[in-house]
Motif scaffolding. Structure first.
Motif, PDB file in Angstrom:
ATOM      1  N   UNK A  36      39.372  32.387  31.302  1.00 33.35           N
ATOM      2  CA  UNK A  36      40.455  33.158  31.910  1.00 33.35           C
ATOM      3  C   UNK A  36      39.935  34.185  32.898  1.00 33.35           C
ATOM      4  N   UNK A  37      38.863  34.873  32.532  1.00 34.64           N
ATOM      5  CA  UNK A  37      38.255  35.852  33.441  1.00 34.64           C
ATOM      6  C   UNK A  37      37.711  35.150  34.681  1.00 34.64           C
ATOM      7  N   UNK A  38      37.106  33.986  34.505  1.00 40.40           N
ATOM      8  CA  UNK A  38      36.585  33.213  35.634  1.00 40.40           C
ATOM      9  C   UNK A  38      37.715  32.821  36.588  1.00 40.40           C
ATOM     10  N   UNK A  39      38.822  32.349  36.036  1.00 41.89           N
ATOM     11  CA  UNK A  39      39.965  31.960  36.865  1.00 41.89           C
ATOM     12  C   UNK A  39      40.539  33.180  37.582  1.00 41.89           C
ATOM     13  N   UNK A  40      40.646  34.308  36.892  1.00 43.27           N
ATOM     14  CA  UNK A  40      41.167  35.530  37.491  1.00 43.27           C
ATOM     15  C   UNK A  40      40.291  35.996  38.655  1.00 43.27           C
ATOM     16  N   UNK A  41      38.991  35.998  38.462  1.00 40.36           N
ATOM     17  CA  UNK A  41      38.070  36.396  39.539  1.00 40.36           C
ATOM     18  C   UNK A  41      38.173  35.435  40.716  1.00 40.36           C
ATOM     19  N   UNK A  42      38.286  34.137  40.435  1.00 43.12           N
ATOM     20  CA  UNK A  42      38.421  33.143  41.497  1.00 43.12           C
ATOM     21  C   UNK A  42      39.689  33.378  42.309  1.00 43.12           C
ATOM     22  N   UNK A  43      40.796  33.639  41.637  1.00 47.25           N
ATOM     23  CA  UNK A  43      42.063  33.893  42.331  1.00 47.25           C
ATOM     24  C   UNK A  43      41.961  35.160  43.177  1.00 47.25           C
ATOM     25  N   UNK A  44      41.353  36.207  42.642  1.00 47.90           N
ATOM     26  CA  UNK A  44      41.194  37.454  43.394  1.00 47.90           C
ATOM     27  C   UNK A  44      40.368  37.226  44.652  1.00 47.90           C
ATOM     28  N   UNK A  45      39.286  36.468  44.542  1.00 46.53           N
ATOM     29  CA  UNK A  45      38.428  36.208  45.702  1.00 46.53           C
ATOM     30  C   UNK A  45      39.177  35.391  46.746  1.00 46.53           C
ATOM     31  N   UNK A  47      42.457  35.193  47.249  1.00 52.74           N
ATOM     32  CA  UNK A  47      43.473  36.048  47.865  1.00 52.74           C
ATOM     33  C   UNK A  47      42.824  37.032  48.827  1.00 52.74           C
ATOM     34  N   UNK A  48      41.694  37.606  48.435  1.00 57.22           N
ATOM     35  CA  UNK A  48      40.996  38.552  49.301  1.00 57.22           C
ATOM     36  C   UNK A  48      40.554  37.878  50.600  1.00 57.22           C
ATOM     37  N   UNK A  50      41.944  35.232  52.048  1.00 56.95           N
ATOM     38  CA  UNK A  50      43.128  34.944  52.856  1.00 56.95           C
ATOM     39  C   UNK A  50      43.671  36.199  53.523  1.00 56.95           C
ATOM     40  N   UNK A  51      43.686  37.312  52.812  1.00 55.86           N
ATOM     41  CA  UNK A  51      44.209  38.562  53.371  1.00 55.86           C
ATOM     42  C   UNK A  51      43.312  39.062  54.496  1.00 55.86           C
ATOM     43  N   UNK A  52      42.005  39.060  54.288  1.00 56.21           N
ATOM     44  CA  UNK A  52      41.106  39.565  55.330  1.00 56.21           C
ATOM     45  C   UNK A  52      41.067  38.629  56.532  1.00 56.21           C
ATOM     46  N   UNK A  53      41.263  37.335  56.317  1.00 60.66           N
ATOM     47  CA  UNK A  53      41.274  36.383  57.424  1.00 60.66           C
ATOM     48  C   UNK A  53      42.480  36.629  58.325  1.00 60.66           C
ATOM     49  N   UNK A  54      43.624  36.937  57.728  1.00 60.69           N
ATOM     50  CA  UNK A  54      44.823  37.192  58.505  1.00 60.69           C
ATOM     51  C   UNK A  54      44.740  38.516  59.257  1.00 60.69           C
ATOM     52  N   UNK A  55      43.999  39.480  58.739  1.00 61.42           N
ATOM     53  CA  UNK A  55      43.909  40.794  59.371  1.00 61.42           C
ATOM     54  C   UNK A  55      42.931  40.817  60.534  1.00 61.42           C
ATOM     55  N   UNK A  56      41.947  39.948  60.539  1.00 63.17           N
ATOM     56  CA  UNK A  56      40.935  39.947  61.592  1.00 63.17           C
ATOM     57  C   UNK A  56      41.471  39.320  62.861  1.00 63.17           C
ATOM     58  N   UNK A  57      41.003  39.837  63.975  1.00 59.48           N
ATOM     59  CA  UNK A  57      41.341  39.211  65.246  1.00 59.48           C
ATOM     60  C   UNK A  57      40.301  38.135  65.535  1.00 59.48           C
TER      61      UNK A  57
END
Length: 89
Positions: A36-45, A47-48, A50-57
């Protein structure tokens, strides 16, 4: 090198004996928690990323390189002969 290998093997055997000493129910619970912790860390990474990719020019920033010496090169230096030999003229 053999001492290191023996120490690693002894450590693995101790950990395996400790794991086998735990009841099966606790083993299953710990496995579920670790997964469960492994899956949670994977999801966080993900999402992170995807979010940073959208913010970068999508522009590339090209800046001047600082730190290059402005001193004139010495003609008789052995170091300069080595460095300059690989450069195009």
């Amino acid at each position: 090198m053999n001492k290191l290998r023996e120490k690693i093997e002894q450590y693995i055997l101790r950990v395996e004996d400790h794991w086998n000493a735990i009841s099966v129910e606790k083993q299953r619970l710990m496995t579920k928690v670790f997964f469960g912790v492994y899956v949670l860390i994977t999801i966080i990474v993900i999402v992170n990323i995807c979010v940073t990719k959208d913010q970068r020019s999508n522009t590339i920033s090209i800046n001047h390189i600082d730190g290059i010496s402005k001193k004139p090169t010495e003609k008789g230096s052995k170091h300069n002969e080595i460095v300059n030999s690989s450069t195009k003229k």
